[in-house]
Design a protein around this motif. Structure first.
Motif, PDB file in Angstrom:
ATOM      1  N   TYR A  61     -11.910 -34.692 -15.554  1.00 31.82           N
ATOM      2  CA  TYR A  61     -11.968 -34.412 -16.987  1.00 31.82           C
ATOM      3  C   TYR A  61     -13.318 -33.779 -17.312  1.00 31.82           C
ATOM      4  CZ  TYR A  61      -8.664 -38.394 -16.839  1.00 31.82           C
ATOM      5  OH  TYR A  61      -7.655 -39.259 -16.523  1.00 31.82           O
ATOM      6  N   ASP A  62     -13.331 -32.976 -18.342  1.00 39.21           N
ATOM      7  CA  ASP A  62     -14.590 -32.489 -18.891  1.00 39.21           C
ATOM      8  C   ASP A  62     -14.365 -32.133 -20.349  1.00 39.21           C
ATOM      9  OD1 ASP A  62     -17.388 -31.549 -17.464  1.00 39.21           O
ATOM     10  OD2 ASP A  62     -17.002 -30.473 -19.333  1.00 39.21           O
ATOM     11  N   ILE A  63     -15.387 -32.319 -21.154  1.00 39.36           N
ATOM     12  CA  ILE A  63     -15.268 -32.045 -22.587  1.00 39.36           C
ATOM     13  C   ILE A  63     -15.284 -30.550 -22.876  1.00 39.36           C
ATOM     14  CG2 ILE A  63     -17.750 -32.106 -23.106  1.00 39.36           C
ATOM     15  CD1 ILE A  63     -17.022 -33.707 -25.645  1.00 39.36           C
ATOM     16  N   ASN A  64     -15.763 -29.759 -21.911  1.00 40.62           N
ATOM     17  CA  ASN A  64     -15.917 -28.318 -22.097  1.00 40.62           C
ATOM     18  C   ASN A  64     -14.685 -27.581 -21.564  1.00 40.62           C
ATOM     19  OD1 ASN A  64     -16.616 -25.598 -21.979  1.00 40.62           O
ATOM     20  ND2 ASN A  64     -18.742 -26.002 -21.415  1.00 40.62           N
ATOM     21  N   THR A  85      -9.064 -31.087 -20.264  1.00 37.60           N
ATOM     22  CA  THR A  85     -10.140 -31.261 -21.239  1.00 37.60           C
ATOM     23  C   THR A  85     -10.022 -32.646 -21.865  1.00 37.60           C
ATOM     24  OG1 THR A  85     -10.064 -28.891 -21.732  1.00 37.60           O
ATOM     25  CG2 THR A  85     -11.220 -30.307 -23.302  1.00 37.60           C
ATOM     26  N   ARG A  86     -11.073 -33.436 -21.712  1.00 38.51           N
ATOM     27  CA  ARG A  86     -11.070 -34.782 -22.286  1.00 38.51           C
ATOM     28  C   ARG A  86     -12.499 -35.297 -22.374  1.00 38.51           C
ATOM     29  NH1 ARG A  86      -7.662 -39.931 -19.919  1.00 38.51           N
ATOM     30  NH2 ARG A  86      -5.883 -38.596 -20.439  1.00 38.51           N
ATOM     31  N   ASP A  87     -12.813 -35.975 -23.447  1.00 43.04           N
ATOM     32  CA  ASP A  87     -14.121 -36.604 -23.640  1.00 43.04           C
ATOM     33  C   ASP A  87     -14.182 -37.873 -22.789  1.00 43.04           C
ATOM     34  OD1 ASP A  87     -16.320 -38.155 -24.792  1.00 43.04           O
ATOM     35  OD2 ASP A  87     -16.224 -36.770 -26.490  1.00 43.04           O
ATOM     36  N   ARG A 111     -15.383 -40.546 -23.528  1.00 40.22           N
ATOM     37  CA  ARG A 111     -15.103 -41.709 -24.376  1.00 40.22           C
ATOM     38  C   ARG A 111     -13.612 -42.029 -24.434  1.00 40.22           C
ATOM     39  NH1 ARG A 111     -18.607 -39.637 -29.475  1.00 40.22           N
ATOM     40  NH2 ARG A 111     -17.558 -37.731 -28.778  1.00 40.22           N
ATOM     41  N   GLU A 112     -12.783 -41.076 -23.992  1.00 40.05           N
ATOM     42  CA  GLU A 112     -11.335 -41.284 -23.987  1.00 40.05           C
ATOM     43  C   GLU A 112     -10.820 -41.698 -22.610  1.00 40.05           C
ATOM     44  OE1 GLU A 112      -9.755 -37.581 -25.298  1.00 40.05           O
ATOM     45  OE2 GLU A 112     -10.789 -37.632 -27.235  1.00 40.05           O
ATOM     46  N   LEU A 125     -25.027 -40.364 -23.811  1.00 41.33           N
ATOM     47  CA  LEU A 125     -23.892 -40.178 -22.906  1.00 41.33           C
ATOM     48  C   LEU A 125     -23.754 -41.374 -21.969  1.00 41.33           C
ATOM     49  CD1 LEU A 125     -21.658 -38.517 -21.498  1.00 41.33           C
ATOM     50  CD2 LEU A 125     -23.468 -37.430 -20.139  1.00 41.33           C
ATOM     51  N   ASN A 160     -22.193 -44.243 -23.713  1.00 42.31           N
ATOM     52  CA  ASN A 160     -20.749 -44.029 -23.872  1.00 42.31           C
ATOM     53  C   ASN A 160     -20.015 -44.236 -22.552  1.00 42.31           C
ATOM     54  OD1 ASN A 160     -20.882 -43.410 -26.626  1.00 42.31           O
ATOM     55  ND2 ASN A 160     -21.285 -41.236 -26.237  1.00 42.31           N
ATOM     56  N   SER A 165     -16.971 -46.864 -21.861  1.00 43.40           N
ATOM     57  CA  SER A 165     -15.675 -46.359 -21.392  1.00 43.40           C
ATOM     58  C   SER A 165     -15.311 -46.937 -20.028  1.00 43.40           C
ATOM     59  CB  SER A 165     -15.711 -44.830 -21.303  1.00 43.40           C
ATOM     60  OG  SER A 165     -15.925 -44.259 -22.570  1.00 43.40           O
TER      61      SER A 165
END
Length: 385
Positions: A260-263, A287-289, A291-292, A321, A324, A328
């Motif tokens: 996963y990556d937020i970007n 794509t995923r934060d 925190r999810e 980060l 978080n 998580s």
């Protein structure tokens, strides 16, 4: 077949991983010394080590070791080595190396003297005065540590981290060799779930997928020694055919390797690189934060390389980060976490002290490999009972 003294190079902290890889390839008697893992082998070993080593930097043929306190000593002892056993008369041979804590500390002077000594030796052997250097490339490497000189020939050419699949640039990517070392240190094995929730351009999930497929990491690239007349073509054919034969088909069932990556741009690069590596069917990258982060699977591995920086603004952002991440990751309390990071106070913000810590270098940067061990999953027979 004549036995050769070979060595693989490794980054600090990774030497034991490379030694384990060599033993897995059948080269049992290894000796580790200053980032080099020595082993005995033949021409087949040169080919197989280049194709299969995942965490090593390069593979060298050892040509000689001696003490030198003067440039005259360096010249004469270099000249005494039978270079003609390896170097043909049309050889191209750049000389590179380094000096540490030695009487001879001028790298450029050492390069020049070693080159001149080899030329003088070959001129006498081949009876020629001019070397066109139009033939195959043999990179001669020297290492002078506390006046002890090691001379070798680099068989790899480009570093072994250059697998051939990562063509798009992304911010601060981790080298493929270090990514593999992180996975091998964790003792993750195919068949177990693995997530990199900060995967960037996808190096860690892709390297894990190559392991799951049992694909030799050097299968899609070239090596300098493939052009050497010393190594018969059939030796290379044999090694390449072995590597292709040992590749495993895609396992049935769920994809067990995820990133996963937020970007979104990083995710696009990661998926492209997975396709280039031939493992797109073995990884799921989205794509995923962080925190999810979640999983229905009870046992698994998180292996990740979160961003780290020394500037004040970066540190504050990174510390948030890490906080978080701690929250998580806690949701996957039965998983094991493996996190490489350069911040010595990472544990403070992550909220938990590591069960084990290991010093590694990412490039020239000292890092810490924080290891958090989850419970072992029950064995299959226990599940059935």
């Amino acid at each position: 077949m004549k036995k050769l003294r070979l060595f693989a190079t490794a980054a600090f902290g990774v030497e034991s991983v490379v030694a384990r890889e060599l033993k897995h390839l059948g080269y049992e008697d290894t000796v580790t010394d200053n980032g080099r893992i020595f082993f005995d082998g033949d021409m087949d070993a040169i080919c197989r080590a280049n194709l299969w080593l995942r965490a090593a930097g390069r593979v060298h043929v050892l040509m000689g070791e001696f003490t030198a306190n003067t440039f005259d000593e360096l010249f004469e002892k270099t000249k005494a080595i039978p270079w003609e056993e390896w170097l043909p008369k049309d050889v191209e041979f750049p000389v590179t190396g380094g000096c540490v804590k030695s009487t001879l500390m001028s790298i450029s002077d050492c390069q020049s003297i070693i080159k001149k000594a080899i030329v003088e030796r070959l001129k006498k052997v081949y009876g020629i005065e001019i070397f066109p250097e139009t033939g195959p490339r043999y990179r001669v490497d020297f290492n002078i540590l506390k006046d002890q000189v090691t001379l070798s020939i680099d068989t790899s050419g480009s570093g072994l981290h250059k697998r051939g699949y990562r063509s798009l640039a992304y911010t601060a990517p981790i080298k493929e060799t270090l990514a593999s070392a992180l996975i091998l240190i964790s003792h993750w094995s195919p068949g177990r779930f693995l997530i990199d929730p900060l995967c960037g351009s996808g190096t860690i999930p892709i390297e894990a997928a190559l392991m799951a497929k049992n694909k030799a990491p050097g299968l899609d690239r070239d090596f300098d020694c493939q052009e050497w007349p010393n190594i018969p073509k059939e030796t290379w054919y044999r090694a390449l055919n072995e590597a292709r034969d040992l590749m495993k088909p895609k396992p049935s069932g769920d994809v067990l390797i995820q990133g996963y990556d937020i970007n979104p741009e990083a995710v696009s690069m990661a998926n492209y690189h997975a396709r280039q590596a031939g493992v797109a069917d073995l990884v799921h990258i989205q794509t995923r934060d962080v925190r999810e982060l979640s999983s229905k699977v009870k046992y698994g591995f998180i292996i990740t390389n979160p961003p780290y920086g020394q500037r004040i603004g970066e540190k504050k952002e990174n510390n948030r980060l890490y906080e978080n991440m701690g929250k998580s990751f806690e949701r996957l309390s039965t998983w094991s976490y493996y996190i490489i990071n350069a911040d010595s106070d990472f544990e403070k913000f992550f909220g938990r002290k590591a069960d084990k810590n290991r010093k590694l270098y990412n490039g020239g940067l000292l890092c810490y490999y924080y290891q958090y061990f989850g419970p072992k999953p029950p064995r299959q027979q226990d599940k059935e009972e």
